[in-house]
Structures are given as C-alpha cells and as structure tokens.
Design a protein around this motif. Structure first.
Motif, PDB file in Angstrom:
ATOM      1  N   THR A  10      44.792  44.005  42.170  1.00  0.00           N
ATOM      2  CA  THR A  10      44.208  44.389  40.878  1.00  0.00           C
ATOM      3  C   THR A  10      44.317  43.264  39.862  1.00  0.00           C
ATOM      4  OG1 THR A  10      46.340  45.292  40.245  1.00  0.00           O
ATOM      5  CG2 THR A  10      44.761  46.829  41.230  1.00  0.00           C
ATOM      6  N   PHE A  13      41.502  37.860  40.525  1.00  0.00           N
ATOM      7  CA  PHE A  13      40.387  37.661  41.441  1.00  0.00           C
ATOM      8  C   PHE A  13      39.832  38.962  42.004  1.00  0.00           C
ATOM      9  CE2 PHE A  13      38.026  34.220  43.564  1.00  0.00           C
ATOM     10  CZ  PHE A  13      37.804  33.522  42.400  1.00  0.00           C
ATOM     11  N   THR A  35      49.959  47.401  43.520  1.00  0.00           N
ATOM     12  CA  THR A  35      51.377  47.668  43.720  1.00  0.00           C
ATOM     13  C   THR A  35      51.847  48.863  42.895  1.00  0.00           C
ATOM     14  OG1 THR A  35      51.720  45.885  42.158  1.00  0.00           O
ATOM     15  CG2 THR A  35      52.113  45.368  44.455  1.00  0.00           C
ATOM     16  N   LYS A  39      48.327  50.465  37.645  1.00  0.00           N
ATOM     17  CA  LYS A  39      47.518  49.238  37.648  1.00  0.00           C
ATOM     18  C   LYS A  39      46.199  49.461  38.377  1.00  0.00           C
ATOM     19  CE  LYS A  39      49.688  45.432  38.947  1.00  0.00           C
ATOM     20  NZ  LYS A  39      50.726  44.513  39.456  1.00  0.00           N
ATOM     21  N   GLU A  94      40.675  36.720  50.430  1.00  0.00           N
ATOM     22  CA  GLU A  94      40.775  35.463  49.678  1.00  0.00           C
ATOM     23  C   GLU A  94      41.718  34.499  50.399  1.00  0.00           C
ATOM     24  OE1 GLU A  94      39.497  33.674  47.564  1.00  0.00           O
ATOM     25  OE2 GLU A  94      37.977  35.044  46.885  1.00  0.00           O
ATOM     26  N   LYS A  95      41.428  33.225  50.224  1.00  0.00           N
ATOM     27  CA  LYS A  95      42.330  32.197  50.744  1.00  0.00           C
ATOM     28  C   LYS A  95      43.553  32.149  49.861  1.00  0.00           C
ATOM     29  CE  LYS A  95      42.571  29.617  47.897  1.00  0.00           C
ATOM     30  NZ  LYS A  95      43.095  29.827  46.511  1.00  0.00           N
ATOM     31  N   TRP A 158      53.956  34.213  41.152  1.00  0.00           N
ATOM     32  CA  TRP A 158      54.211  33.897  42.565  1.00  0.00           C
ATOM     33  C   TRP A 158      53.833  32.461  42.925  1.00  0.00           C
ATOM     34  CZ3 TRP A 158      49.462  32.560  44.375  1.00  0.00           C
ATOM     35  CH2 TRP A 158      48.348  33.174  43.798  1.00  0.00           C
ATOM     36  N   GLU A 171      48.085  26.751  48.953  1.00  0.00           N
ATOM     37  CA  GLU A 171      47.483  27.740  48.057  1.00  0.00           C
ATOM     38  C   GLU A 171      46.156  27.268  47.457  1.00  0.00           C
ATOM     39  OE1 GLU A 171      46.596  30.926  45.726  1.00  0.00           O
ATOM     40  OE2 GLU A 171      46.602  28.893  44.966  1.00  0.00           O
ATOM     41  N   TYR A 274      30.093  32.249  44.699  1.00  0.00           N
ATOM     42  CA  TYR A 274      30.717  33.556  44.948  1.00  0.00           C
ATOM     43  C   TYR A 274      29.640  34.610  45.221  1.00  0.00           C
ATOM     44  CZ  TYR A 274      34.748  31.236  42.922  1.00  0.00           C
ATOM     45  OH  TYR A 274      35.765  30.358  42.670  1.00  0.00           O
TER      46      TYR A 274
HETATM   47  N1  LIG Z   1      38.484  31.408  45.867  1.00  0.00           N
HETATM   48  C1  LIG Z   1      38.897  31.134  44.671  1.00  0.00           C
HETATM   49  O1  LIG Z   1      38.303  30.326  43.972  1.00  0.00           O
HETATM   50  C2  LIG Z   1      40.117  31.809  44.119  1.00  0.00           C
HETATM   51  C3  LIG Z   1      40.395  31.746  42.748  1.00  0.00           C
HETATM   52  C4  LIG Z   1      41.526  32.444  42.261  1.00  0.00           C
HETATM   53  C5  LIG Z   1      42.349  33.139  43.128  1.00  0.00           C
HETATM   54  N2  LIG Z   1      42.050  33.141  44.467  1.00  0.00           N
HETATM   55  C6  LIG Z   1      42.964  33.803  45.419  1.00  0.00           C
HETATM   56  O2  LIG Z   1      42.996  35.197  45.201  1.00  0.00           O
HETATM   57  C7  LIG Z   1      44.292  35.714  45.520  1.00  0.00           C
HETATM   58  C8  LIG Z   1      44.796  36.533  44.332  1.00  0.00           C
HETATM   59  O3  LIG Z   1      44.923  35.679  43.203  1.00  0.00           O
HETATM   60  P1  LIG Z   1      44.966  36.275  41.718  1.00  0.00           P
HETATM   61  O4  LIG Z   1      44.837  35.097  40.811  1.00  0.00           O
HETATM   62  O5  LIG Z   1      44.031  37.431  41.593  1.00  0.00           O
HETATM   63  O6  LIG Z   1      46.492  36.806  41.664  1.00  0.00           O
HETATM   64  P2  LIG Z   1      47.101  37.909  40.671  1.00  0.00           P
HETATM   65  O7  LIG Z   1      48.552  37.737  40.705  1.00  0.00           O
HETATM   66  O8  LIG Z   1      46.355  37.873  39.362  1.00  0.00           O
HETATM   67  O9  LIG Z   1      46.700  39.280  41.383  1.00  0.00           O
HETATM   68  C9  LIG Z   1      47.228  39.676  42.620  1.00  0.00           C
HETATM   69  C10 LIG Z   1      47.259  41.195  42.684  1.00  0.00           C
HETATM   70  O10 LIG Z   1      47.686  41.617  43.973  1.00  0.00           O
HETATM   71  C11 LIG Z   1      48.555  42.726  43.790  1.00  0.00           C
HETATM   72  N3  LIG Z   1      49.414  42.882  44.965  1.00  0.00           N
HETATM   73  C12 LIG Z   1      50.535  42.205  45.280  1.00  0.00           C
HETATM   74  N4  LIG Z   1      51.012  42.643  46.460  1.00  0.00           N
HETATM   75  C13 LIG Z   1      50.181  43.616  46.879  1.00  0.00           C
HETATM   76  C14 LIG Z   1      50.142  44.477  47.993  1.00  0.00           C
HETATM   77  N5  LIG Z   1      51.064  44.378  48.959  1.00  0.00           N
HETATM   78  N6  LIG Z   1      49.132  45.384  48.085  1.00  0.00           N
HETATM   79  C15 LIG Z   1      48.187  45.464  47.145  1.00  0.00           C
HETATM   80  N7  LIG Z   1      48.165  44.667  46.051  1.00  0.00           N
HETATM   81  C16 LIG Z   1      49.162  43.770  45.920  1.00  0.00           C
HETATM   82  C17 LIG Z   1      49.317  42.408  42.528  1.00  0.00           C
HETATM   83  O11 LIG Z   1      49.863  43.560  41.942  1.00  0.00           O
HETATM   84  C18 LIG Z   1      48.198  41.810  41.673  1.00  0.00           C
HETATM   85  O12 LIG Z   1      47.498  42.828  41.005  1.00  0.00           O
HETATM   86  C19 LIG Z   1      45.168  34.479  45.828  1.00  0.00           C
HETATM   87  O13 LIG Z   1      45.281  34.306  47.224  1.00  0.00           O
HETATM   88  C20 LIG Z   1      44.395  33.319  45.223  1.00  0.00           C
HETATM   89  O14 LIG Z   1      44.563  32.097  45.907  1.00  0.00           O
HETATM   90  C21 LIG Z   1      40.955  32.518  44.963  1.00  0.00           C
END
Ligand SMILES: NC(=O)c1ccc[n+]([C@@H]2O[C@H](COP(=O)([O-])OP(=O)(O)OC[C@H]3O[C@@H](n4cnc5c(N)ncnc54)[C@H](O)[C@@H]3O)[C@@H](O)[C@H]2O)c1
Length: 323
Positions: A10, A13, A35, A39, A94-95, A158, A171, A274
């Motif tokens: 949530t 991304f 989690t 949220k 997502e990567k 993280w 990452e 995207y």
């Molecule tokens: N392709 C791209 O350009 C790009 C850009 C940004 C982020 N990303 C990737 O997206 C992923 C997420 O990044 P983000 O910036 O959104 O992180 P973030 O920390 O903003 O969001 C991650 C979410 O996952 C949730 N989460 C954690 N453990 C979980 C579980 N076991 N089950 C369900 N939800 C869980 C967290 O509560 C949080 O809401 C990462 O792997 C990041 O590398 C990719």
C-alpha cells in the motif's frame, strides 16, 4: 470483460500502479492488501469497487481476482508469490524480486511448474528509446559498457538496511544491470568492490554500502562496469553508455543519444514505460498472448543473480562465475 486487479503493498508504488490501472479501460482496481487492515482500506478508498485486507490469504479468499500487482519491499517476497502460483493467478512483481537467491529461486521453479504468466517491473525495457537502441545494436558490434546510478538515499525505512533491501546494487542499480542484459546479453562473471564512505555516519541504521563498482565479463566477450552511490546530494545521474564499433549509445530515462563520426542524434523517450508495461501484462492476462511482456520472472531471475553475485564478490573479495 473487466479484469479485476489486486495490489499487494500500500506504499508509493502500489498506489502509483493503482492510479495507472484505474485509468485503463475495462480494468477494476478491486483489492489491496498490506501489513495492516487500516492501511489497506485507506489505499482502497479512492477506488469504487476496492476493498482492503490485512493479508494475501484474506484478499485471495474473499476477492475473485484476475491478476495481482506485488509492490512490497524487497524483503517481503515469497509468501505472496507462492499463494498466487498455488491459485494460478498471474502476477506483476516490482523489482527487485528478493534479497537472497533461495526465495526467488523457489518462486521461479513454482512459476515454471505451473506455467504461470508473470511480469517483472523492469520498466526501462518498455521505453521507445530502449527499443530503438536494440534496433541500432543489431547492426553494430558492442565493445563495452559503462553504467551508473548516482544519487541520494531514498527515505523509506527498509532501503538503508542491507538485509531488508539487499543494498543499492540489488535494489536500484538492478535497473541498469537489467537494461544491459536486455541490450547486450548475459553476464558470465562478476567482480565487485563496495565501500562505506559517509551515509552510515550521517544517518541512523545504515548498513547498505554507499559506493560500489561492479566489473562484469559478458557472454558475448564484451566487458562492462556499473557503479553506484547513494551518498550525493546533487549531481545525480542514472544510465548506460554502450561503446560500439560506430561510436557511443547513451541511454537514460529521458533519451537515447547516438554518437557517430560527425553525427549526434537524440531520440527522446516519448512513451510512458509503465503504461506500456501494464498494457503488455494485461493483454497477456486477457488473451494468453504473452509476446509483449519484455521481462518475465524467469528472465528477471538472471538479472537478480548478477546483483546477488556482486554482493557476494564484494563480501569475499573474489570474482563470481555465473556460467
Ligand atoms: N520500477 C520502478 O521504477 C520502481 C520505483 C519505485 C519503487 N519500486 C519498487 O516497488 C517496491 C515497493 O516500493 P515502495 O517505494 O512502494 O515502498 P513503500 O515502503 O512505500 O511501500 C511498501 C508497502 O508494502 C507493504 N508491505 C510490507 N510487507 C508486506 C507484506 N508482507 N505483505 C503486504 N504488504 C507488505 C508496506 O506496508 C508498504 O505499504 C520496491 O521493491 C521498489 O524497488 C519500483
């Protein structure tokens, strides 16, 4: 037929993907899991038909979904993918696909056994300019490549911890490794040097190295280095420069620049990668035709192995052979 999509994660991304999906025809953003229930319900609020859940199991039990987007932090992979494989529900993840080799390898084998449709968020592959670089390279001899991801440290909790993100090369810089593999082919051998120069003294809890250089031998015989830092407050850049028998191709998120004798041509990256990534995946979910998906789980696994090998090499001081 309207496709019902669930989102795991949530954060930034997950919400980004949900917004893009909601703008597409015949797509319903139907469920979020996170989690906490609170949220997930907050993330679901903007979408008319969407509900929030506190676990993947609860989401899959209650919502009939056609596909799931996995947008969790790098350490939170395994349970979600395996639950989807078990039910035969295609996913876009997502990567990076993990922080170790064991979990993604288990997922990869399960995906393969099930013949499940997958896509991984290596969006550089979906840029017009990358596609054009691939066409140009078909008639050139790649000699070597230099890549980089230079910037500051992302704020999410993280990211700074090696155990929860895998570090910058796994990452973030994985995008450049994947772009290189897409354009120049597989990597045979990896040697890495990482350092801890500044960020761990400036911020709490930093265990990820803040500088690194990785040298690679490619299966083609070309060589490459990709460097990264997450310690500079200004002057950042990310991209790949490919040196060929006719000059240099410079690729960034904005453009492709083709430098040849007496000639410099710029191709702007004009499409939203995207959106194309989503169209390719959802077309496959709808029709079974996966030919537009440019990064599958199986292929992303090869990129992940390169970044894992870099971490191992930096730890041991020795080169790591991959094939
Ligand atoms: N392709 C791209 O350009 C790009 C850009 C940004 C982020 N990303 C990737 O997206 C992923 C997420 O990044 P983000 O910036 O959104 O992180 P973030 O920390 O903003 O969001 C991650 C979410 O996952 C949730 N989460 C954690 N453990 C979980 C579980 N076991 N089950 C369900 N939800 C869980 C967290 O509560 C949080 O809401 C990462 O792997 C990041 O590398 C990719």
């Amino acid at each position: 037929m309207t496709l019902r999509i669930g989102i795991a994660g949530t954060g930034w991304f997950g919400r980004m993907h949900a917004e893009k999906l909601a703008a597409m025809e015949d797509i319903s953003v139907s469920a979020f899991c996170g989690t906490s229930l609170e949220k997930a319900e907050t993330a679901a609020k903007p979408y008319r038909d969407a509900r929030g859940y506190d676990s993947i199991e609860a989401m899959l039990e209650d919502s009939k979904l056609d596909a799931v987007y996995i947008c969790t932090p790098p350490f939170a992979h395994g349970e979600i993918e395996l639950a989807l494989v078990e039910r035969g529900i295609p996913f876009l993840v997502e990567k990076p696909i993990g922080v170790d080799e064991a979990t993604p390898n288990r997922i990869r084998q399960a995906v393969r056994e099930k013949g499940l449709l997958t896509s991984v968020g290596y969006h550089f592959r979906y840029m017009d300019s990358t596609n054009h670089a691939k066409e140009l390279l078909a008639n050139r001899t790649p000699l070597m490549a230099l890549g980089q991801w230079m910037g500051s440290m992302p704020g999410v909790y993280w990211w700074r911890n090696m155990e929860t993100s895998g570090g910058q090369f796994v990452e973030q810089t994985t995008h450049i490794v994947d772009l290189m593999r897409y354009l120049l082919g597989d990597v045979n051998e990896v040697y890495a040097a990482y350092g801890d120069r500044y960020m761990s003294s400036k911020e709490e809890g930093v265990t990820a190295p803040d500088v690194g250089t990785v040298t690679m031998k490619l299966a083609s015989g070309a060589v490459a280095t990709i460097s990264n830092t997450c310690a500079i407050p200004a002057g950042g850049s990310a991209g790949l420069q490919i040196y060929t028998n006719t000059g240099v191709l410079q690729i960034t998120g904005d453009a492709l620049v083709d430098i040849e004798t007496d000639q410099k041509t710029e191709y702007k990256a004009s499409n939203n990668p995207y959106v194309r990534e989503n169209e390719a995946f959802l077309h496959a979910v709808r029709t079974g035709d996966s030919s537009r998906i440019l990064s599958t789980y199986e292929d992303a696994w090869e990129t992940h192995r390169v970044t894992m090998a870099a971490n191992e090499s930096a730890r041991t001081g020795l080169p790591v052979k991959l094939r």
